[in-house]
Design a protein around this motif. Structure first.
Motif, PDB file in Angstrom:
ATOM      1  N   HIS A 164       0.843  -1.208   0.000  1.00  0.00           N
ATOM      2  CA  HIS A 164       0.000   0.000   0.000  1.00  0.00           C
ATOM      3  C   HIS A 164       0.879   1.259   0.000  1.00  0.00           C
ATOM      4  O   HIS A 164       0.707   2.155  -0.832  1.00  0.00           O
ATOM      5  CB  HIS A 164      -0.904  -0.041   1.243  1.00  0.00           C
ATOM      6  N   GLU A 165       1.854   1.284   0.918  1.00  0.00           N
ATOM      7  CA  GLU A 165       2.744   2.450   0.991  1.00  0.00           C
ATOM      8  C   GLU A 165       3.597   2.556  -0.266  1.00  0.00           C
ATOM      9  O   GLU A 165       3.888   3.660  -0.737  1.00  0.00           O
ATOM     10  CB  GLU A 165       3.628   2.376   2.232  1.00  0.00           C
TER      11      GLU A 165
ATOM     12  N   HIS B  50       1.886   4.378  -2.890  1.00  0.00           N
ATOM     13  CA  HIS B  50       1.984   5.826  -2.636  1.00  0.00           C
ATOM     14  C   HIS B  50       3.330   6.366  -3.122  1.00  0.00           C
ATOM     15  O   HIS B  50       3.402   7.463  -3.677  1.00  0.00           O
ATOM     16  CB  HIS B  50       1.816   6.128  -1.144  1.00  0.00           C
TER      17      HIS B  50
ATOM     18  N   GLU C 179      -5.295   6.716  -2.738  1.00  0.00           N
ATOM     19  CA  GLU C 179      -5.701   5.680  -1.774  1.00  0.00           C
ATOM     20  C   GLU C 179      -6.325   4.496  -2.510  1.00  0.00           C
ATOM     21  O   GLU C 179      -6.072   3.343  -2.193  1.00  0.00           O
ATOM     22  CB  GLU C 179      -6.679   6.225  -0.734  1.00  0.00           C
TER      23      GLU C 179
HETATM   24 ZN   LIG Z   1      -2.789   5.133   1.969  1.00  0.00          ZN
END
Ligand SMILES: [Zn+2]
Length: 184
Positions: A106-107, A110, A131
């Motif tokens: 997830h990171e 980003h 997100e």
């Molecule tokens: Zn996030």
């Protein structure tokens, strides 16, 4: 590769290193031309490896009073800093290595987005989009290991033909709650 202070944060850096390994394993379960392999490979490349002196740095500590697990931030000079909260991660996931890899992924999404934008998201719409793609990417970890995502972004019991649709919807739902703060 990313920078991690292995001297002062030995265990936490080790946690990140293992999460990266597991993400690599997940990536290897997909054929190279699949969207899953492509997304996970981009993430692995963006993170780099431990102390390869790229522009990604890992830090550890409390993020907010909501118990968030991790947070990325972009700095023009310093590069990208990803902060993980080892206590929140331990509290919510314990030794669940799949979810640690999902958080790493997830990171990592980003990081991919911040490298391409050269900044943090500004508008709610941008935050929602970043997100959303982060939840999609983390679902690839659950899919690879056939596990239920605690965020609901992957469920091994979904019928194969509808799985992508369910993934897209739930990722949009969770991302909406992240950005607009909806109460459960
Ligand atoms: Zn996030």
């Amino acid at each position: 590769m990313y920078n991690c202070d292995t001297k002062n944060n030995k265990d936490s850096c080790e946690m990140v290193r293992k999460a990266r390994e597991r993400t690599q394993q997940a990536r290897n379960r997909y054929v190279s031309r699949s969207p899953q392999a492509k997304a996970l490979q981009r993430i692995l490349d963006a993170f780099g490896t431990e102390n390869d002196e790229n522009n990604v740095s890992i830090a550890f500590g409390v993020i907010d009073n909501k118990g968030s697990h991790a947070q990325p931030s972009y700095n023009e000079n310093a590069g990208i800093l990803v902060k993980f909260d080892p206590i929140a991660l331990q509290r919510d996931f314990g030794g669940n290595r799949i979810e640690l890899a999902a958080t790493f992924t997830h990171e990592g999404q980003h990081i991919v987005d911040e490298i391409s934008q050269q900044r943090d998201p500004i508008t709610n719409e941008e935050s929602f989009h970043t997100e959303w793609s982060a939840y999609i990417s983390q679902s690839y970890i659950n899919q690879a290991f056939n596990t239920l995502s605690p965020y609901g972004v992957w469920d091994p019991s979904w019928p194969a033909l509808k799985a992508n649709k369910h993934r897209t919807w739930t990722a949009a739902e969770v991302a909406t709650c992240d950005v607009y703060d909806c109460e459960p």
